[in-house]
Design a protein around this motif. Sequence first.
Motif, mmCIF file in Angstrom:
data_model
loop_
_atom_site.group_PDB
_atom_site.id
_atom_site.type_symbol
_atom_site.label_atom_id
_atom_site.label_comp_id
_atom_site.label_asym_id
_atom_site.label_seq_id
_atom_site.Cartn_x
_atom_site.Cartn_y
_atom_site.Cartn_z
ATOM 1 N N MET A 74 0.816 -1.208 0.000
ATOM 2 C CA MET A 74 0.000 0.000 0.000
ATOM 3 C C MET A 74 0.857 1.269 0.000
ATOM 4 O O MET A 74 0.445 2.292 -0.558
ATOM 5 C CB MET A 74 -0.954 -0.007 1.182
ATOM 6 N N VAL A 75 2.037 1.217 0.607
ATOM 7 C CA VAL A 75 2.960 2.352 0.499
ATOM 8 C C VAL A 75 3.320 2.569 -0.971
ATOM 9 O O VAL A 75 3.307 3.696 -1.477
ATOM 10 C CB VAL A 75 4.234 2.107 1.337
ATOM 11 N N GLU A 76 3.619 1.470 -1.676
ATOM 12 C CA GLU A 76 4.000 1.575 -3.083
ATOM 13 C C GLU A 76 2.853 2.113 -3.937
ATOM 14 O O GLU A 76 3.056 3.011 -4.767
ATOM 15 C CB GLU A 76 4.438 0.206 -3.597
ATOM 16 N N TRP A 77 1.635 1.600 -3.743
ATOM 17 C CA TRP A 77 0.503 2.081 -4.534
ATOM 18 C C TRP A 77 0.228 3.566 -4.267
ATOM 19 O O TRP A 77 -0.067 4.338 -5.197
ATOM 20 C CB TRP A 77 -0.751 1.267 -4.214
ATOM 21 N N THR A 78 0.315 3.980 -3.007
ATOM 22 C CA THR A 78 0.034 5.386 -2.680
ATOM 23 C C THR A 78 1.070 6.303 -3.313
ATOM 24 O O THR A 78 0.724 7.340 -3.902
ATOM 25 C CB THR A 78 0.011 5.585 -1.155
ATOM 26 N N MET A 79 2.335 5.950 -3.192
ATOM 27 C CA MET A 79 3.382 6.764 -3.812
ATOM 28 C C MET A 79 3.237 6.771 -5.331
ATOM 29 O O MET A 79 3.475 7.799 -5.987
ATOM 30 C CB MET A 79 4.755 6.222 -3.410
ATOM 31 N N ALA A 80 2.832 5.647 -5.915
ATOM 32 C CA ALA A 80 2.645 5.583 -7.369
ATOM 33 C C ALA A 80 1.530 6.533 -7.813
ATOM 34 O O ALA A 80 1.662 7.234 -8.826
ATOM 35 C CB ALA A 80 2.324 4.154 -7.790
ATOM 36 N N GLU A 81 0.439 6.569 -7.067
ATOM 37 C CA GLU A 81 -0.665 7.468 -7.420
ATOM 38 C C GLU A 81 -0.259 8.931 -7.240
ATOM 39 O O GLU A 81 -0.646 9.794 -8.037
ATOM 40 C CB GLU A 81 -1.898 7.157 -6.565
ATOM 41 N N LEU A 82 0.520 9.234 -6.216
ATOM 42 C CA LEU A 82 0.958 10.619 -6.003
ATOM 43 C C LEU A 82 1.926 11.067 -7.096
ATOM 44 O O LEU A 82 1.873 12.217 -7.553
ATOM 45 C CB LEU A 82 1.611 10.757 -4.625
ATOM 46 N N LEU A 83 2.806 10.175 -7.527
ATOM 47 C CA LEU A 83 3.713 10.522 -8.610
ATOM 48 C C LEU A 83 2.965 10.675 -9.931
ATOM 49 O O LEU A 83 3.396 11.414 -10.820
ATOM 50 C CB LEU A 83 4.810 9.461 -8.735
ATOM 51 N N GLN A 84 1.839 9.982 -10.059
ATOM 52 C CA GLN A 84 0.979 10.130 -11.237
ATOM 53 C C GLN A 84 0.179 11.427 -11.167
ATOM 54 O O GLN A 84 -0.228 11.962 -12.202
ATOM 55 C CB GLN A 84 0.023 8.925 -11.307
ATOM 56 N N ASN A 85 -0.015 11.958 -9.955
ATOM 57 C CA ASN A 85 -0.823 13.163 -9.738
ATOM 58 C C ASN A 85 -0.012 14.180 -8.930
ATOM 59 O O ASN A 85 -0.228 14.365 -7.725
ATOM 60 C CB ASN A 85 -2.102 12.803 -8.993
ATOM 61 N N PRO A 86 0.950 14.862 -9.566
ATOM 62 C CA PRO A 86 1.871 15.758 -8.839
ATOM 63 C C PRO A 86 1.180 16.908 -8.122
ATOM 64 O O PRO A 86 1.666 17.356 -7.082
ATOM 65 C CB PRO A 86 2.819 16.265 -9.936
ATOM 66 N N THR A 87 0.049 17.384 -8.645
ATOM 67 C CA THR A 87 -0.647 18.475 -7.940
ATOM 68 C C THR A 87 -1.209 17.986 -6.610
ATOM 69 O O THR A 87 -1.252 18.739 -5.629
ATOM 70 C CB THR A 87 -1.786 19.036 -8.805
ATOM 71 N N VAL A 88 -1.640 16.738 -6.573
ATOM 72 C CA VAL A 88 -2.130 16.162 -5.324
ATOM 73 C C VAL A 88 -0.970 15.981 -4.347
ATOM 74 O O VAL A 88 -1.090 16.276 -3.152
ATOM 75 C CB VAL A 88 -2.835 14.818 -5.580
#
Length: 533
Positions: free
Chosen positions: A336-350
Amino acid sequence: MISSSQVSQWSLGWPELTTQKDDLTLALLTILAITLTISWFRSFCATSLLPPGPRGLPIVGYLPFLRPNLHHEFNKLAQRYGPVFKLKLGGKTLIVVSSSDLAKVVLREQDDIFANRDPPLAGAIISYGCQDILFSNNNSYWRNLRKVLVSEVLSNKNVEGSRIFRVREARKTVNYVYGMIGSEVNIRQIAFFTSLRVVTNMLWGTSLVEDEKSNNINRDFEEVITNIVELVGRANLSDFFPILSRLDLQGIERDTKQELKTMDGIFEDIIEGRIMLYKTKSKEAVVVEQEGKKDFLQILLEYKNQNTTATSFNITQIKALFMNIVSGGTDTTSTMVEWTMAELLQNPTVMKKVQDELEEVVGLNNIVEESHLSKLHHLDAVIKETLRLHPPLPLLITRCPSQSCNVGGYTIPKGSDVYLNVWSIHRDPKYWDNPSEFNYNRFLNLDSTTKYDYNGNNFNFLPFGSGRRRCPGIPLGDKMLVYFLASLLHSFNWALPSGKEHELSSKFGIVLKKREPLIAIPSQRLSSQNLYM
């Protein structure tokens, strides 16, 4: 003598008596026929009221037509056959539930019926014959095991008491990542090692691995846990055709026993070492050596020595419980750490909003403390949105009804395997607007009637299940996940390696993992180098 009139009366009476007997026989036959008809009709109706589903082939059923990503396949079948459907896979009958309303029926209204398990062969092996909390049936042993786990390890008091381990290990990881600034970092790997150190400290008072530079030990242990989780989630012909189990055609039984042997050796060394320590020192002296607190191993060994049916545990049962905590506390958290970081890197404004909130709450001249976590509303919403899109257990753990029952107007046969397609529920447009879109705002500023938590009370959001078989490790896992992510995001800025495509595809298993490891490059964010020491 008998008169002619008497003869006449008797002769007239025989036909009347015969008619009465025939009528009685006819009535009995009619009642019997009606009873048999009703019995047959009920049997026919029970069969005809099984959930709909696709036809398969003789003997093998629908097995040849299933593709690897079962959560996707089940979602497609639900769109065709409805929110509850059945599949015949060899000798197994699978029931798949894909709606919030019916999940509530299974997980709450009939929770007692659906509380048993039907583990795969690999699951039975790795749990020492279903002596753990994950695969044991709903019986007195399981209830006692869960009670001890929740009260002695996972209570709010004990989770708070283990804060020192989370802080210490997170700081070690931040220091390690600081030494990797400008270089590529495997996010899941550093999360795994950190989680492993926290969990082993809680279990037996010392960290199994001390730092990421011990590459051989760390990677070997990570490989074993990863292999175990993969083997438990892999389709095994022996599960669908028990007659083939002795052949072990895919080698899953062999491989699982080999991984168990490795883990068992570690557990044996730890437990035997503690028992030998007891023989040379008093229990009080052991507690003093462990910073004045009992670890879980010591508590379980004390239960073992009580020798009572209600609370005692043997060594095998202790190892089975260790297997649950080590694998669940490391693999799921790091995933879940990996998925969360992956989504944040996909959404830099977030990511910027999350980091701006961290700067406001913590400050760039300070490090994250657990007291800050309740104020990190954006990070909390991001994690929940990640859990919605990438639930760690997309089909939860199989449930097995102890008796035939009714769900959604259909008969669910006793002994069938029931899957809850949480991945499908989390992406159902009936419950979620633009369900495939990453939108963390859906978890912000919610009132009490729409609040989402991890306790399984809102059946539109079930990342950790619901009911009595809900994951008991939620309080600890939540603390570890939020604190570690907050530490990484506050201490560093993160970027993807140049020239590498960022993808979010998943690899199905009992745990839903990212297909390709997330590699990211950190840079310094805090004001002083001293904050990384």
